[in-house]
Write an enzyme that holds these catalytic residues in place. Structure first.
Site, PDB file in Angstrom:
ATOM      1  N   GLY A 155     -10.502  54.878   7.216  1.00  0.00           N
ATOM      2  CA  GLY A 155     -12.113  54.655   7.014  1.00  0.00           C
ATOM      3  C   GLY A 155     -12.603  56.393   6.814  1.00  0.00           C
ATOM      4  O   GLY A 155     -13.848  56.503   6.389  1.00  0.00           O
ATOM      5  N   GLY A 191      -7.073  54.541   3.105  1.00  0.00           N
ATOM      6  CA  GLY A 191      -7.769  53.283   1.728  1.00  0.00           C
ATOM      7  C   GLY A 191      -8.363  54.155   0.282  1.00  0.00           C
ATOM      8  O   GLY A 191      -7.987  55.062  -0.404  1.00  0.00           O
ATOM      9  N   ARG A 241     -18.721  45.994  -5.714  1.00  0.00           N
ATOM     10  CA  ARG A 241     -19.722  46.481  -4.644  1.00  0.00           C
ATOM     11  C   ARG A 241     -21.021  46.955  -4.679  1.00  0.00           C
ATOM     12  O   ARG A 241     -21.163  46.665  -3.265  1.00  0.00           O
ATOM     13  CB  ARG A 241     -18.846  48.376  -4.524  1.00  0.00           C
ATOM     14  CG  ARG A 241     -17.738  48.029  -4.838  1.00  0.00           C
ATOM     15  CD  ARG A 241     -16.737  49.387  -4.240  1.00  0.00           C
ATOM     16  NE  ARG A 241     -16.842  49.493  -3.080  1.00  0.00           N
ATOM     17  CZ  ARG A 241     -18.044  50.930  -2.040  1.00  0.00           C
ATOM     18  NH1 ARG A 241     -18.404  51.417  -3.406  1.00  0.00           N
ATOM     19  NH2 ARG A 241     -18.447  51.129  -1.136  1.00  0.00           N
ATOM     20  N   CYS A 280     -24.001  34.974 -15.562  1.00  0.00           N
ATOM     21  CA  CYS A 280     -24.856  34.208 -15.197  1.00  0.00           C
ATOM     22  C   CYS A 280     -25.727  34.541 -13.030  1.00  0.00           C
ATOM     23  O   CYS A 280     -25.596  33.022 -12.449  1.00  0.00           O
ATOM     24  CB  CYS A 280     -24.918  33.248 -14.980  1.00  0.00           C
ATOM     25  SG  CYS A 280     -25.234  33.124 -16.902  1.00  0.00           S
ATOM     26  N   GLU A 281     -26.019  36.147 -12.754  1.00  0.00           N
ATOM     27  CA  GLU A 281     -26.287  35.833 -11.713  1.00  0.00           C
ATOM     28  C   GLU A 281     -27.154  37.187 -11.396  1.00  0.00           C
ATOM     29  O   GLU A 281     -27.102  38.153 -11.922  1.00  0.00           O
ATOM     30  CB  GLU A 281     -25.532  36.160 -10.698  1.00  0.00           C
ATOM     31  CG  GLU A 281     -24.313  35.117 -10.115  1.00  0.00           C
ATOM     32  CD  GLU A 281     -24.129  34.706  -9.163  1.00  0.00           C
ATOM     33  OE1 GLU A 281     -25.043  35.008  -8.321  1.00  0.00           O
ATOM     34  OE2 GLU A 281     -23.144  33.944  -9.068  1.00  0.00           O
ATOM     35  N   TYR A 300     -11.244  49.361  -3.920  1.00  0.00           N
ATOM     36  CA  TYR A 300     -11.978  48.415  -4.074  1.00  0.00           C
ATOM     37  C   TYR A 300     -12.372  47.769  -4.980  1.00  0.00           C
ATOM     38  O   TYR A 300     -13.783  47.347  -5.326  1.00  0.00           O
ATOM     39  CB  TYR A 300     -12.899  48.175  -2.949  1.00  0.00           C
ATOM     40  CG  TYR A 300     -12.128  49.123  -1.639  1.00  0.00           C
ATOM     41  CD1 TYR A 300     -12.008  48.019  -0.761  1.00  0.00           C
ATOM     42  CD2 TYR A 300     -12.406  50.151  -0.783  1.00  0.00           C
ATOM     43  CE1 TYR A 300     -10.928  48.162   0.289  1.00  0.00           C
ATOM     44  CE2 TYR A 300     -12.317  50.884  -0.249  1.00  0.00           C
ATOM     45  CZ  TYR A 300     -10.454  49.528   0.984  1.00  0.00           C
ATOM     46  OH  TYR A 300     -10.245  49.571   1.749  1.00  0.00           O
TER      47      TYR A 300
END
Ligand code: LLP
Length: 419
Positions: free
Chosen positions: A239, A278, A315, A347-348, A375
């Protein structure tokens, strides 16, 4: 990020100009710095002082085999969340005896594989899982080492999607039920109780949520002692945040100094501490290199359409996350320099990587999206039949291709046409 610096007005990864990597390997491209990985590890190692500290790298952040291999050589263990991740640890030469197995949905085959490999511990997340682990271990005639993941109900004050220690989320068991569940575990002969764990969230930038959690865990550990349950380790999860922009950070040393002192005060200085970092191990060890395909100057907005997209780095789309962007060969920014939304070809409307960035861009320019070591690749997809980008690890003036770019053919190679 000290390992990504400008030399001769060109952004480098260690000693290598990113422009050279783009030429050789194409874009989009994930580029990692080996020294950055080593430095991240070192910051945890020194924080351990002379105590028993096991760093179990939260490999969901970046599970490329070369990165796991580097960490394994440095001596880390791994926090895994699937049988697939266990297979990666083994393939990379990691030590299963330093693996903790987290996750709310462990399947029978995964439990079997972990017992066979001899993991350090199952971080058990529910009573039902405890029973299943016990059954599988009994059938295999082995003892399963277990820790209970407790939910300390503290607010990590981070994005709700990555906050995991509050009462109303799916992780762990409520801390007030833990003594009863440990008693059940005591009664199951195929279990060996070794620890307790929690993980309160991600991208945490304050010590206090950890200390709030630790406080509750210490009370639990002392209560368990009364109950005849003696733990050997305490796992505080991962974290710790990284700097995406100007965040003030908690260092491993700041965190562990407080942790050790709280444990000592309560006569628990003998406990082995496990951490599962991580993001802070890899986040600033990588960038996503991309090329500007087109510039589009509109009435209210300017777009730089780049060849990286939400499938390479989700992200921003998913968490509204802010990644800084550097031109690899920057031109001076003036008052008339436009502000761009950097968007991908998908296409978004959600396909954006950065918004409102003042950059003096031209078609064909290279840009680097920073802090893309964690990530990024691990959350990448092949949406829009886009091959996943290659991964490069730079070591001084050496370049290692650690995952080639996927080919279009490979994306549907296993699909079958109808008869
Ligand atoms: N341990 C457990 C049980 C976890 O669930 C996680 C992350 C970690 C350790 C490592 O946490 P870290 O040190 O990386 O904060 N995809 C999100 C982050 C999700 C984190 C999930 N759990 C993001 O891109 O921000």
């Amino acid at each position: 990020a000290p390992h990504f610096q400008f030399q001769n007005n060109t952004l480098h990864a260690e000693q290598i100009p990113l422009s050279k990597l783009a030429e050789e390997f194409g874009t989009p491209l994930y580029v990692y710095s080996r020294q950055a990985l080593r430095d991240a590890w070192e910051s945890y190692r020194v924080a351990g002082q002379d105590r028993k500290l096991l760093v179990c790298y939260g490999m969901k952040a970046n599970s490329n085999l070369a990165i796991l291999q580097e960490f394994a050589r440095l001596g880390t263990g791994f926090d895994i969340v699937s049988g697939g991740e266990l297979a990666r640890v083994i393939a990379a030469g990691g030590d299963p005896g330093k693996v903790v197995f987290s996750g709310v949905g462990k399947q029978v085959w995964e439990i079997e594989a972990a017992l066979k490999a001899g993991v350090k511990c199952f971080n058990v997340e529910s009573e039902a899982e405890l029973e299943r682990v016990a059954q599988v271990a009994e059938r295999m005639n082995v003892k399963a080492p277990v820790s209970l993941r407790v939910n300390p109900d503290v607010d990590a004050r981070t994005h709700p999607y990555i906050s995991t220690g509050l009462k109303d989320n799916k992780f762990g068991v409520p801390i007030d039920q833990a003594p009863r569940i440990y008693a059940r575990a005591q009664a199951l002969p195929s279990l060996n109780i070794v620890g307790v764990d929690c993980h309160i969230g991600s991208q945490i930038t304050e010590v206090s949520p950890y200390l709030d959690a630790l406080d509750k865990l210490i009370k639990l550990i002392l209560a368990l002692k009364e109950q005849g349950v003696n733990l050997t380790h305490l796992d505080l999860g991962g974290g710790l945040g990284i700097r995406y922009t100007d965040e003030t950070l908690v260092t491993p040393t700041q965190l562990l100094t407080e942790v050790f002192s709280a444990l000592d005060t309560n006569g628990l200085g003998h406990l082995e501490i496990v951490l599962e970092p991580g993001r802070s191990m890899v986040g600033n060890a990588g960038v996503l290199l991309s090329r500007v395909e087109y510039l589009k100057h509109g009435e209210t907005k300017n777009f730089a359409i780049i060849d990286a997209a939400m499938n390479d780095l989700i992200r921003p789309t998913l968490y509204d996350a802010w990644h800084s962007v550097e031109a690899v060969e920057p031109r001076p920014v003036t008052e008339t320099t436009p502000r761009y939304d950097l968007v991908g070809p998908i296409c978004e409307s959600g396909d954006w990587l950065a918004r409102d960035r003042q950059l003096e861009l031209k078609q064909g320019d290279l840009i680097a999206i920073m802090s893309a070591g964690a990530y990024a690749f691990t959350m990448a997809s092949q949406y829009n039949t886009r091959p996943r980008a290659a991964e490069i690890l730079v070591d001084g003036d050496q370049v290692h291709l650690i995952r080639p770019r996927e080919t279009v053919d490979s994306l549907f190679a296993t699909e079958r046409l109808l008869p």
